[in-house]
Each structure stands twice: as C-alpha cells, then as structure tokens.
Write an enzyme that holds these catalytic residues in place. Structure first.
Site: not given
Ligand code: CFM
Ligand code: HCA
Length: 544
Positions: A62, A65, A96, A196
């Site tokens: 979401c 997150a 995370r 983001h």
């Molecule tokens: Fe960028 Fe990602 Fe994301 Fe990320 Fe992550 Fe991710 Fe995420 Mo989980 S590099 S910031 S550190 S888009 S692993 S592939 S999904 S938290 S929002």
């Molecule tokens: C998020 C965080 C997450 C979840 C990871 C997962 C992460 O999007 O809320 O589903 O295993 O990297 O911690 O993407």
C-alpha cells in the site's frame, strides 16, 4: 539481448485469460505481454500502474508502505510516528531489513522503535488529532528529536484527521523541531508507488535545502538516491565509492541522517539507483538546485563497474578515473573466481522474478552472470517507463499519481543555486557520448518471447510454475512458501531472506554463492506439496 524462445506463450496466456471473467480478462490481456524487441529497442506497450481487481491475491502493498516503510523508513534520526491502528506500525517495524550504523557525530537511532498512536474505536468515532498531539508531546519528552515525521494510515484519512495541521501546531509549540506530516493513507493510488511520490514531495519541500553548512570531507561530492540499505547493500556501496575517492554525501535513504538530507542540495551530482521510488526527488533537485542526475545500478558486478566508471567520467578527473579502474580490477579478481565456479553448476537453469518496481530488472544482471535464463519477470507496481525504457521516459514527471513538479512551484533560484553544469557543458558532454538519460526498461533487456507480467497474482504464478517449471523463483514473503512447498527453491529479493549485502562486488559474491546453494541443494527434490498428498487442500477458484 539474449535470445530464448519460451514455448507456447500465446497458448499459455489464452488459457489464463479464458478462466477470468471477461472484464478482468480484457484488463489482464494488456498486463501479460509476450516480449518482442524490435529495432531501436522498441518493445510492446504494457498496461501498468492501474488498480488491482478486488478479489485477486496481489503481490502488492500500500501507499503507507511506500512512504513510511520504503522512502522514510531507513533514515535513523527522523522520529517516525504512525498515526493509525497499531497493526500498520507493527507490520512495518524493521521487516524490510533496512540497516543503519550510527556514528559518533550522530549516535541517535529511532529505527528500532515502532512508534504509533495506536488508534482505538473511540478515536475513530471522535477523531484522533488529540491523541496524535499527545503522542508528539510524549516523543519529544522522551527523545527530543531534531525532526518528526507523521504518517497517516487508511482510517486516519477516512475520519478526516489533518496530520498537516497537527504538524504545524506542534511545530509552533516546539520551534526547534522540524515536524512534518505525510498524507500516505494506504488506499492512496494503487500501490506503494503513490506513497513514494508523497514521500518525495514532502522530503523535498520540508527537509532538503534547510542546511547549507553541514558537509563531509573530500572532493567529488554526490548523493545516491533510491538505495535503501537492505541487508547492508549501502554499506558495500559506501566501501567501494570511498575506495574510488568519491565523497558520498547522502544516501536517500539507506544509512542516512537528517543532516545529510537537509544539506543534500550542496553536492555536484545525484545518481539514482531505484528510479521508481525516487525519480521525483531527482527531477525536483535538478530543477531547483541545478543538480544533474543519471541512473546507476550497483546490482551485478558488471553493472557496478559500469556505474563507477560513469560517475568517475562525470567528474572528468584523471586521478579519480585511474583509482576507479584500480578498484574495479582489484575487486573483480575474487568476483570472477567465484562467478566462474558457480556458473559451472548453474549454467542453463531458469528463473522467474516478480518484485517491486526495480529489482525484477536489476537482479536479472546477477542471474545472467552465472548463466541463468530469465523465463518471465514483472513488477508489482512499476510504471510503463520502468518496463519500456526510454521510449516513454517523458511520462515520469506527469504520471497518474503525480502532482507534478510545476505544481510544487520549485522555481530555480539562479543566484543561490547556480546549475552545477551549464547548459553548454552538459550539451558538450552529451555530444561526447556521456548519456545523462541512459535508461533501459525491463522489457528491452529480457529475452525474446519471455513473459512480462505486471502485477502478477498468485493464480497466474502457480499456473506458470505448473507450465514452465522454472528452477528458481524470486519474489516476496507472500509468495515464498507457496513456491517452496512445491519443491522449488525461492529467493526473496526484498528482504534477501536474512542475508546480504547483494549489491556491489562482495554482494555479487554473496548472491552467486546463495543461488548455487539453492539450485544445487537436493532437499527440495524430496519436498512434496501438502495439496499433492491431501488433494482436499488444493484451491478451488471461484471462477472455475
Ligand atoms: Fe525501489 Fe524496489 Fe521499492 Fe526498493 Fe524494496 Fe522492492 Fe519495495 Mo520491497 S528497489 S524502493 S528496497 S521499487 S524490495 S523492488 S518492493 S521495499 S517499494
Ligand atoms: C513493502 C515492503 C516490501 C515487502 C516485501 C515482501 C519489502 O512493499 O511493503 O512482500 O516480501 O521489501 O520489505 O516490499
């Protein structure tokens, strides 16, 4: 790009769609794409960044997150209060695996706390602002932080609490503390992606640019945007860039501090690691402060070398270029030794990846380095530019969930913030082949006729496993056990399953070894899925 013709993809797609209700089938048809790369990296159009149909078991998260967990979460000395029921704060409490290392100048670390207003029914009915003010008073009394971020969750938006009004009022009460709120209610937008954007905007307007004096030693000052120090990735990148002679000012936001953020506008260059989560900040900093930026990737040994060279080339300094080459040569000795050994056991294996908004692309580099073929990949929440690359690049600042940079009124202050590079200089560098907008999408680098799936769901994943039997699945925690119970090794590319770093050179070595262990571990062959042993456990789909 590599050529690997995945067989019968059209039939596979048709079979999936056939079982969906017509409206859903029509939508998913535009999100399940058989890859084709034409001249000049032209790839098919994909539908992305749209709502998940309710009832689907999505891999997404979401907006809260994306804002609190992802962009702000990894910074250690901004005290973060989740305004909402306790679950949101609790489930985003260090899951995370973003790490940090307090230093002697800044030994504060709030990251290990989960701070929340813990809203109850009473506040849902009568309003929660009073409780939020009390929470801030309590946090100030206990910690006296320099900065406080307040994060709104779904119920807060639904009952109409104004986190920004509370932030302003509390800032009057505590004038030496920077207090700011984020309207990152979980339901905003369609995924983490909107969160983001909310985070980027607020950090830009309320933090970056406040401090002109904080600085770090060294020449060649730059920031890394979109590196979150999962499993220690940023520590490894810090090690390498320091060895090259670069001065890393701030990482947004892995292993970072408030001082680094507030003075981030004083550097020469921004490089962007995860474009999806932070391109907005890079664009806004270029516009207001004249800081140029380009994309880098520190996942994969080759990608790391390429990124280091590009940063060194940007500064056009002979010593820096020489030192960078020395570091690359030194590091590659061990990397190559391990890579070739691992490759001898992994060559020819296949993998699928469904992750976030940039890793499904970045990690393909590492897998290819040990001879693994990617059959299918996709993002949870990326936008079209992340898939299709430079073809749709201009859309990044006016996409669906954006209040774009014009609206933020970031007029360049030409006197105070002279562009780091004049227009002429930038143009002449580009004419010499320096690509500021070198930007490839996931599809332009995937094999021909591989399957690109946006917002892949659990039904589609299981069908794909049955049909194509990949040797390895890379995704997140919700996918992990469904996959492993089938006897297929699964690597989490979000949290790295308690491991890391995977970035940089040492990270590449860690990753090769881990994939070797997974692919060549016989235990998986003995696994029998519970639903194979007891058929009554197998799922029956509503649309069967
Ligand atoms: Fe960028 Fe990602 Fe994301 Fe990320 Fe992550 Fe991710 Fe995420 Mo989980 S590099 S910031 S550190 S888009 S692993 S592939 S999904 S938290 S929002
Ligand atoms: C998020 C965080 C997450 C979840 C990871 C997962 C992460 O999007 O809320 O589903 O295993 O990297 O911690 O993407």
């Amino acid at each position: 790009a590599e050529v690997y013709e995945l067989p019968d993809t059209a039939e596979f797609k048709a079979e999936i769609l056939e079982r969906y209700p017509p409206k859903l089938a029509k939508k998913r048809a535009k999100q399940i794409i058989i890859n084709k790369i034409e001249n000049d990296d032209d790839v098919p159009e994909i539908l992305a960044n749209t709502r998940t149909i309710p009832g689907i078991i999505t891999m997404r998260g979401c907006a809260y997150a994306g804002c609190k967990g992802v962009v702000l979460g990894p910074t250690r000395d901004i005290l973060q209060i989740t305004h909402g029921p306790i679950g949101c704060g609790f489930y985003s409490w260090l899951t995370r695996r973003n790490q940090t290392k307090p230093t002697t100048e800044s030994d504060v670390n709030y990251m290990t706390y989960a701070m929340s207003t813990d809203l109850q029914e009473e506040e849902i009915i009568f309003g929660g602002e009073k409780k939020l003010r009390a929470a801030i008073d309590e946090a100030v009394a206990l910690f006296h932080p320099r900065a406080i971020g307040i994060f709104a969750t779904c119920p807060v938006g639904l009952i109409g609490d104004d986190v920004h009004a509370v932030a302003r009022a509390m800032e009057e009460k505590y004038p030496d503390i920077n207090i700011f709120g984020f309207s990152c209610e979980g339901y905003k937008g369609v995924s983490q992606s909107a969160g983001h954007h909310v985070a980027n905007n607020k950090v830009f307007t309320d933090v970056v640019g406040l401090n002109d004096t904080f600085s770090k030693p060294g020449k060649f000052k730059f920031n890394i945007l979109g590196e979150y120090n999962i499993g220690g990735d940023a520590f490894e990148i810090e090690r390498i860039v320091a060895d090259c002679g670069l001065s890393l000012h701030s990482t947004f936001s892995g292993n970072s501090t408030y001082d680094e953020f507030s003075s981030a506008h004083t550097v020469d260059l921004n490089v962007v690691m995860c474009h999806r989560s932070i391109n907005y900040l890079a664009e806004m900093m270029e516009k207001k402060y004249g800081i140029p930026w380009f994309k880098v990737n520190f996942v994969g040994a080759e990608a790391t070398s390429k990124s280091l060279r590009k940063i060194a080339q940007f500064y056009e300094d002979a010593d820096l270029l020489k030192k960078t080459e020395e570091v690359i040569e030194r590091e590659l000795v061990e990397v190559e030794k391990v890579r070739l050994d691992v490759k001898s056991r992994c060559e020819g294996k296949t993998a699928v990846l469904y992750v976030g908004g940039s890793r499904a692309h970045h990690y393909q580099e590492l897998l290819r380095e040990i001879g693994i073929t990617i059959l299918s990949a996709g993002y949870e929440f990326a936008h079209r530019d992340d898939y299709e690359g430079r073809k749709v690049m201009p859309s990044i600042i006016v996409d669906a969930d954006s209040r774009n940079i014009e609206e933020l009124k970031v007029e360049a202050d030409a006197v105070r913030y002279k562009p780091r590079l004049s227009e002429e200089k930038k143009a002449s560098m580009e004419a010499d082949g320096f690509a500021f907008s070198d930007y490839n999408g996931l599809m332009t680098e995937m094999p021909e006729s591989s399957l690109v799936i946006d917002d892949c769901n659990h039904y589609e994943l299981e069908e794909l496993l049955d049909r194509y039997h990949p040797d390895l699945v890379c995704a997140g925690i919700k996918e992990k056990y469904v996959v492993q119970k089938r006897g297929i090794p699964m690597k989490q590319l979000h949290s790295y399953d308690y491991m890391g770093p995977f970035a940089g050179y040492k990270g590449a070595i860690n990753f090769y070894k881990e994939i070797d262990r997974l692919l060549n571990c016989s235990a998986f062959k003995f696994t029998k899925a519970p639903w194979d042993e007891s058929p009554e456990l197998s799922a029956t789909y509503a649309f069967n």
